[in-house]
Write a protein that holds these residues in place. Structure first.
Motif, PDB file in Angstrom:
ATOM      1  N   VAL A  41     -57.999  38.156   3.623  1.00 41.71           N
ATOM      2  CA  VAL A  41     -58.254  37.283   4.763  1.00 41.71           C
ATOM      3  C   VAL A  41     -56.986  36.514   5.091  1.00 41.71           C
ATOM      4  O   VAL A  41     -56.385  35.877   4.215  1.00 41.71           O
ATOM      5  N   ARG A  79     -60.374  40.370   7.648  1.00 44.40           N
ATOM      6  CA  ARG A  79     -60.765  39.412   8.680  1.00 44.40           C
ATOM      7  C   ARG A  79     -59.712  38.320   8.794  1.00 44.40           C
ATOM      8  O   ARG A  79     -58.825  38.217   7.948  1.00 44.40           O
ATOM      9  N   ALA A  88     -59.434  34.068   9.482  1.00 44.13           N
ATOM     10  CA  ALA A  88     -60.155  32.798   9.489  1.00 44.13           C
ATOM     11  C   ALA A  88     -59.261  31.740  10.128  1.00 44.13           C
ATOM     12  O   ALA A  88     -58.049  31.722   9.895  1.00 44.13           O
ATOM     13  N   ALA A 123     -58.474  30.324   4.524  1.00 43.40           N
ATOM     14  CA  ALA A 123     -58.577  31.733   4.141  1.00 43.40           C
ATOM     15  C   ALA A 123     -59.616  31.934   3.036  1.00 43.40           C
ATOM     16  O   ALA A 123     -60.412  32.889   3.078  1.00 43.40           O
ATOM     17  N   GLY A 149     -62.998  31.576   4.525  1.00 40.36           N
ATOM     18  CA  GLY A 149     -63.268  32.745   5.360  1.00 40.36           C
ATOM     19  C   GLY A 149     -63.679  33.964   4.551  1.00 40.36           C
ATOM     20  O   GLY A 149     -64.474  34.789   5.016  1.00 40.36           O
ATOM     21  N   ALA A 150     -63.157  34.082   3.331  1.00 38.99           N
ATOM     22  CA  ALA A 150     -63.524  35.214   2.476  1.00 38.99           C
ATOM     23  C   ALA A 150     -64.965  35.115   2.004  1.00 38.99           C
ATOM     24  O   ALA A 150     -65.595  36.133   1.677  1.00 38.99           O
TER      25      ALA A 150
END
Length: 220
Positions: free
Chosen positions: A3, A59, A61, A191, A194-195
């Motif tokens: 991420v 992804r 974030a 990050a 976000g993970a």
């Protein structure tokens, strides 16, 4: 899970890469202006440091606010641009979440956590969290003198770049402490969060007040 985390929401600029349980690369600088020029080179450096490219990411974030009108749009535009080019999802996280999740558990244990973001106006942006980082109500926008009466009773930890605005009215409050961290959101925290989240807020600015700028005619 890889991420890329981005933040330009307040008076800093940072990018970081989370790779399967740890931060493998991070760049961060305090700056009130200039994030538009700094962010993309910072992202390039983070990816180079980690030895990965956009094709290796799962992804992106990004902090969505509240924060500075221009700063929010810089990292959000970058996140959306990277995501569109690489076919990646974007997870949005609030500035408040980024701030409180950076506080060590031992520092916040047994305390309500108050995240305070400098709005660059008289009223800072505020949100309360339990010591397990569960939000306690919705974000607020209050004059500093009104904050003591708004707070719940009990021990309190204050974190964020708006701490100097509240220190004069909270320093004598029993059981109140101020976080040791400098108070800027960190892309490493963004990050990591976000993970953990398959879904987050949409990658759109979270404004708690009307923007204090005038857009050109015809701009959305």
């Amino acid at each position: 899970m890889r991420v890329l985390g981005l933040d330009t929401a307040t008076s800093g600029c940072s990018a970081a890469l989370w790779d399967d349980g740890r931060i493998t690369a991070r760049r961060a600088e305090p700056m009130a202006r200039g994030q538009a020029e700094a962010l993309v080179p910072m992202v390039d450096a983070v990816l180079a440091d980690a030895g990965v490219g956009f094709a290796d990411l799962d992804r992106i974030a990004v902090t969505v606010g509240p924060g500075a009108f221009t700063g929010l749009r810089i990292s959000l535009a970058a996140a959306r641009g990277f995501a569109l080019a690489a076919g990646l999802p974007v997870v949005g996280l609030t500035t408040f979440e980024a701030l409180v999740h950076a506080v060590p558990e031992a520092e916040r244990r047994g305390r309500t956590v108050l995240a305070v973001v400098d709005s660059r106006r008289a009223e800072p942006f505020l949100q309360l969290f339990a010591d397990d980082l569960t939000p306690l109500g919705e974000p607020a926008l209050l004059l500093p003198d009104a904050v003591p009466g708004w707070l719940p009773a009990g021990p309190l930890l204050v974190v964020g770049d708006g701490v100097p605005l509240l220190r004069p009215v909270l320093e004598g409050r029993e059981g109140t402490a101020f976080a040791a961290e400098p108070g800027l959101p960190d892309a490493a925290v963004v990050a990591a969060l976000g993970a953990q989240r398959a879904e987050g807020l949409p990658p759109q600015p979270l404004y708690l007040r009307s923007p204090d700028v005038t857009l050109p005619k015809g701009a959305a």
